[in-house]
Design an enzyme around this catalytic site. Sequence first.
Site, PDB file in Angstrom:
ATOM      1  N   SER A   1       0.836  -1.208   0.000  1.00 48.50           N
ATOM      2  CA  SER A   1       0.000   0.000   0.000  1.00 48.50           C
ATOM      3  C   SER A   1       0.870   1.257   0.000  1.00 48.50           C
ATOM      4  CB  SER A   1      -0.873   0.041   1.265  1.00 48.50           C
ATOM      5  OG  SER A   1      -1.790  -1.014   1.273  1.00 48.50           O
TER       6      SER A   1
ATOM      7  N   LYS B   1     -11.570  11.018  -8.706  1.00 45.72           N
ATOM      8  CA  LYS B   1     -10.322  11.749  -8.430  1.00 45.72           C
ATOM      9  C   LYS B   1     -10.448  13.225  -8.788  1.00 45.72           C
ATOM     10  CE  LYS B   1      -7.705   8.354  -6.886  1.00 45.72           C
ATOM     11  NZ  LYS B   1      -7.584   8.193  -5.426  1.00 45.72           N
TER      12      LYS B   1
ATOM     13  N   THR C   1      -0.212  -2.092  -6.740  1.00 45.20           N
ATOM     14  CA  THR C   1      -0.779  -2.310  -5.404  1.00 45.20           C
ATOM     15  C   THR C   1      -2.074  -3.094  -5.590  1.00 45.20           C
ATOM     16  OG1 THR C   1      -2.133  -0.320  -5.514  1.00 45.20           O
ATOM     17  CG2 THR C   1       0.065  -0.053  -4.554  1.00 45.20           C
TER      18      THR C   1
ATOM     19  N   ILE D   1       1.600   2.545  -9.668  1.00 44.55           N
ATOM     20  CA  ILE D   1       2.448   1.662  -8.844  1.00 44.55           C
ATOM     21  C   ILE D   1       1.634   0.411  -8.546  1.00 44.55           C
ATOM     22  CG2 ILE D   1       3.619   1.432  -6.601  1.00 44.55           C
ATOM     23  CD1 ILE D   1       3.880   4.539  -6.625  1.00 44.55           C
TER      24      ILE D   1
ATOM     25  N   TYR E   1      -9.850   3.695 -16.425  1.00 44.99           N
ATOM     26  CA  TYR E   1      -9.863   4.352 -15.105  1.00 44.99           C
ATOM     27  C   TYR E   1     -11.285   4.859 -14.784  1.00 44.99           C
ATOM     28  CZ  TYR E   1      -7.582   6.410 -11.064  1.00 44.99           C
ATOM     29  OH  TYR E   1      -7.182   6.709  -9.783  1.00 44.99           O
TER      30      TYR E   1
ATOM     31  N   ILE F   1      -7.186   6.356   0.322  1.00 46.43           N
ATOM     32  CA  ILE F   1      -8.341   5.459   0.227  1.00 46.43           C
ATOM     33  C   ILE F   1      -9.071   5.640  -1.096  1.00 46.43           C
ATOM     34  CG2 ILE F   1     -10.696   5.233   1.155  1.00 46.43           C
ATOM     35  CD1 ILE F   1      -9.451   5.566   3.929  1.00 46.43           C
TER      36      ILE F   1
HETATM   37  P1  NAP Z   1      -4.344  -0.142  -1.611  1.00 46.55           P
HETATM   38  O1  NAP Z   1      -3.167  -0.655  -0.915  1.00 46.55           O
HETATM   39  O2  NAP Z   1      -5.357  -1.131  -2.079  1.00 46.55           O
HETATM   40  O3  NAP Z   1      -5.026   0.980  -0.713  1.00 46.55           O
HETATM   41  C1  NAP Z   1      -6.387   1.359  -0.844  1.00 46.55           C
HETATM   42  C2  NAP Z   1      -6.933   1.436   0.559  1.00 46.55           C
HETATM   43  O4  NAP Z   1      -8.270   1.957   0.592  1.00 46.55           O
HETATM   44  C3  NAP Z   1      -6.999   0.040   1.203  1.00 46.55           C
HETATM   45  O5  NAP Z   1      -6.331   0.082   2.447  1.00 46.55           O
HETATM   46  C4  NAP Z   1      -8.493  -0.167   1.380  1.00 46.55           C
HETATM   47  O6  NAP Z   1      -8.799  -0.998   2.469  1.00 46.55           O
HETATM   48  C5  NAP Z   1      -8.922   1.252   1.653  1.00 46.55           C
HETATM   49  N1  NAP Z   1     -10.361   1.401   1.648  1.00 46.55           N
HETATM   50  C6  NAP Z   1     -11.248   1.135   0.638  1.00 46.55           C
HETATM   51  N2  NAP Z   1     -12.506   1.386   1.063  1.00 46.55           N
HETATM   52  C7  NAP Z   1     -12.415   1.830   2.349  1.00 46.55           C
HETATM   53  C8  NAP Z   1     -13.355   2.237   3.328  1.00 46.55           C
HETATM   54  N3  NAP Z   1     -14.685   2.272   3.087  1.00 46.55           N
HETATM   55  N4  NAP Z   1     -12.895   2.617   4.556  1.00 46.55           N
HETATM   56  C9  NAP Z   1     -11.583   2.592   4.838  1.00 46.55           C
HETATM   57  N5  NAP Z   1     -10.643   2.192   3.967  1.00 46.55           N
HETATM   58  C10 NAP Z   1     -11.054   1.816   2.732  1.00 46.55           C
HETATM   59  O7  NAP Z   1      -3.909   0.658  -2.936  1.00 46.55           O
HETATM   60  P2  NAP Z   1      -3.044   1.989  -3.131  1.00 46.55           P
HETATM   61  O8  NAP Z   1      -2.633   1.973  -4.546  1.00 46.55           O
HETATM   62  O9  NAP Z   1      -2.033   2.120  -2.063  1.00 46.55           O
HETATM   63  O10 NAP Z   1      -4.137   3.135  -2.998  1.00 46.55           O
HETATM   64  C11 NAP Z   1      -4.021   4.210  -2.083  1.00 46.55           C
HETATM   65  C12 NAP Z   1      -4.445   5.518  -2.753  1.00 46.55           C
HETATM   66  O11 NAP Z   1      -3.483   5.857  -3.745  1.00 46.55           O
HETATM   67  C13 NAP Z   1      -5.787   5.448  -3.472  1.00 46.55           C
HETATM   68  O12 NAP Z   1      -6.480   6.659  -3.291  1.00 46.55           O
HETATM   69  C14 NAP Z   1      -5.372   5.300  -4.915  1.00 46.55           C
HETATM   70  O13 NAP Z   1      -6.354   5.724  -5.831  1.00 46.55           O
HETATM   71  C15 NAP Z   1      -4.163   6.217  -4.916  1.00 46.55           C
HETATM   72  N6  NAP Z   1      -3.264   6.072  -6.060  1.00 46.55           N
HETATM   73  C16 NAP Z   1      -2.734   4.852  -6.373  1.00 46.55           C
HETATM   74  C17 NAP Z   1      -1.895   4.737  -7.466  1.00 46.55           C
HETATM   75  C18 NAP Z   1      -1.326   3.405  -7.859  1.00 46.55           C
HETATM   76  O14 NAP Z   1      -0.943   3.247  -9.030  1.00 46.55           O
HETATM   77  N7  NAP Z   1      -1.247   2.450  -6.977  1.00 46.55           N
HETATM   78  C19 NAP Z   1      -1.573   5.870  -8.228  1.00 46.55           C
HETATM   79  C20 NAP Z   1      -2.121   7.104  -7.874  1.00 46.55           C
HETATM   80  C21 NAP Z   1      -2.966   7.190  -6.790  1.00 46.55           C
HETATM   81  P3  NAP Z   1      -9.065  -2.586   2.221  1.00 46.55           P
HETATM   82  O15 NAP Z   1      -8.137  -3.071   1.156  1.00 46.55           O
HETATM   83  O16 NAP Z   1      -8.807  -3.158   3.544  1.00 46.55           O
HETATM   84  O17 NAP Z   1     -10.482  -2.652   1.775  1.00 46.55           O
END
Ligand code: NAP
Length: 266
Positions: A20, A162, A193, A191, A155, A92
């Site tokens: 994450s 977003k 995840t 990234i 997306y 999140i």
């Molecule tokens: P991740 O590890 O899957 O993190 C997403 C988190 O959101 C998880 O911990 C998930 O919890 C949590 N979540 C979802 N619904 C929720 C709720 N109702 N209450 C509380 N927590 C909740 O993936 P990540 O890539 O690190 O994502 C984190 C952020 O970065 C997101 O906003 C994502 O859009 C953003 N982002 C990611 C990327 C990328 O390429 N990875 C790029 C740009 C931005 P559970 O899994 O336990 O449900």
Amino acid sequence: MSNLMHGKTALILGVANKWSLAYAIGQAFAREGANLVITYQGERQKLTVEELAAELSPTARAIQCDVTKPDELASLVEALQPGPLDAVVHSIAFANREDLSRPFSETSRDGFVLALEVSAYSLVAVAKAMAPLMTGGGSVITLSYLGAVRVIPNYNVMGVAKAALEANVRYMAATLGPEGTRVNGISAGPIKTLAAAGIAGFSTMLKNFANAAPLRRNVTADEVGNVAAFLMSDWASAMTGEILYVDNGYSQVAAGMDDGGEKPKE
Ligand code: NAP
């Protein structure tokens, strides 16, 4: 360690596992001397996230909070009393998997509302709940993606969420600014995840990104963590309402203008 966050207390929402972005941010904050509280969504994630908290720091706490449940947000505020809270990381997002693969025009009303509630409205709910604890001029950050401002294949509804999230950053910055609280976003490059794995064609997205980005590589979660630590530190004391791109310059390059693209005809 440069102790950028020495003595500060940070709340990090969105740690699911060690891939994450929130976990990498936690690592950067711990390295910079912050006290950490991390949250998990439900009973299913409790054990994993408690173990991750212990890995981050011996004093880190893990607390349950589903951001769509007002009573769990209220319990979180209770657990953080008497404060002060210096930093909040909102990392999140959620959308139904089928909405991240079918044509955008087929997004259902329920899927749209769900994605917007979890991924965008929750920033308002969290910042509002935590504001009374941020008495020393706090800092809030959220995580966004280029899909907020450009059409990225698959997306879809998450891009709309977003876009709302980035507008939230500006409005929350204006609302909380007079109390001394800053609100910013990081727009990270792709990234691998758990959340990213839900986007159809994500591996192709990663490959194309590395080919076209000026730095010719993908972004790492650690690099996102470092920028988050900077934003939370006093070095960023005059920055609020910003979306910072941590994307190896990808967003600055026009499509087809990289070295592999078509050359203009003479
Ligand atoms: P991740 O590890 O899957 O993190 C997403 C988190 O959101 C998880 O911990 C998930 O919890 C949590 N979540 C979802 N619904 C929720 C709720 N109702 N209450 C509380 N927590 C909740 O993936 P990540 O890539 O690190 O994502 C984190 C952020 O970065 C997101 O906003 C994502 O859009 C953003 N982002 C990611 C990327 C990328 O390429 N990875 C790029 C740009 C931005 P559970 O899994 O336990 O449900």
